[in-house]
Design a protein around this motif. Structure first.
Motif, PDB file in Angstrom:
ATOM      1  N   THR A  12      31.802 166.024  49.720  1.00  0.00           N
ATOM      2  CA  THR A  12      32.203 164.838  50.465  1.00  0.00           C
ATOM      3  C   THR A  12      33.203 164.054  49.625  1.00  0.00           C
ATOM      4  O   THR A  12      32.956 163.785  48.456  1.00  0.00           O
ATOM      5  CB  THR A  12      30.976 163.950  50.762  1.00  0.00           C
ATOM      6  N   ASP A  14      35.145 160.463  49.400  1.00  0.00           N
ATOM      7  CA  ASP A  14      35.177 159.087  49.888  1.00  0.00           C
ATOM      8  C   ASP A  14      36.372 158.376  49.280  1.00  0.00           C
ATOM      9  O   ASP A  14      36.748 158.645  48.140  1.00  0.00           O
ATOM     10  CB  ASP A  14      33.910 158.327  49.468  1.00  0.00           C
ATOM     11  N   TRP A  15      36.964 157.471  50.032  1.00  0.00           N
ATOM     12  CA  TRP A  15      38.051 156.649  49.523  1.00  0.00           C
ATOM     13  C   TRP A  15      38.085 155.351  50.296  1.00  0.00           C
ATOM     14  O   TRP A  15      37.482 155.223  51.349  1.00  0.00           O
ATOM     15  CB  TRP A  15      39.396 157.378  49.589  1.00  0.00           C
TER      16      TRP A  15
END
Length: 163
Positions: A12, A14-15
């Protein structure tokens, strides 16, 4: 992956998108060691000019890298790929090499820095600066000659009878 168990893996990413804050400018200058300089010793306190944030946000962190490659493709080691907030120099435009002897004498090294503002926005990397340390180096071409008949040895360059 090639696991014989056939286990599944999930990756995964995320940002956080940030458009309300401009990134800070790259630090403009190497203070110490100066770009292209030759310095004494290998336990260096790197210093650079403070980054400027046009939005007047405070600088929250710096990312320091040192490499033996001018293209900065790989940091020299994890010891030289540091977030300054995770070092004793937290809050400063500085990085202290923790021990003497981690760098080789007479070898050119390259370093750069980037800044992060209080909103988590990273700026561009600074220019890449270089320096060459001068310090005692490890011995070269060491050899011990054994004298099996006497169960003794002496360094190659030592003159006289073996002890």
């Amino acid at each position: 992956h090639d696991s014989p168990s056939g286990a599944a893996a999930r990756i995964t990413h995320d940002w956080v998108e940030r458009s309300a804050s401009r990134p800070p400018a790259a630090p403009a200058a190497a203070i110490y060691p100066a770009d292209g300089s030759t310095i004494d010793g290998t336990q260096i306190a790197f210093r650079w000019s403070d980054a400027v944030d046009e939005d007047h946000h405070s600088i929250d962190d710096y990312h320091f890298q040192l490499s033996d490659r001018q293209d900065m493709k790989w940091p020299l080691s994890p010891s030289f790929n540091k977030l300054i907030s995770r070092t004793a120099d937290r809050g400063k435009a500085r990085f202290q090499v923790p021990y003497a002897g981690l760098l080789n004498s007479n070898e050119t090294y390259y370093w750069r820095v980037r800044a992060k503002d209080e909103h988590g926005v990273w700026g561009s990397w600074s220019d890449t600066w270089s320096f060459t340390p001068r310090a005692p180096a490890h011995p070269l071409a060491c050899e011990v000659r054994l004298e099996p008949a006497r169960s003794a040895g002496r360094p190659k360059d030592e003159r006289g009878p073996a002890a």
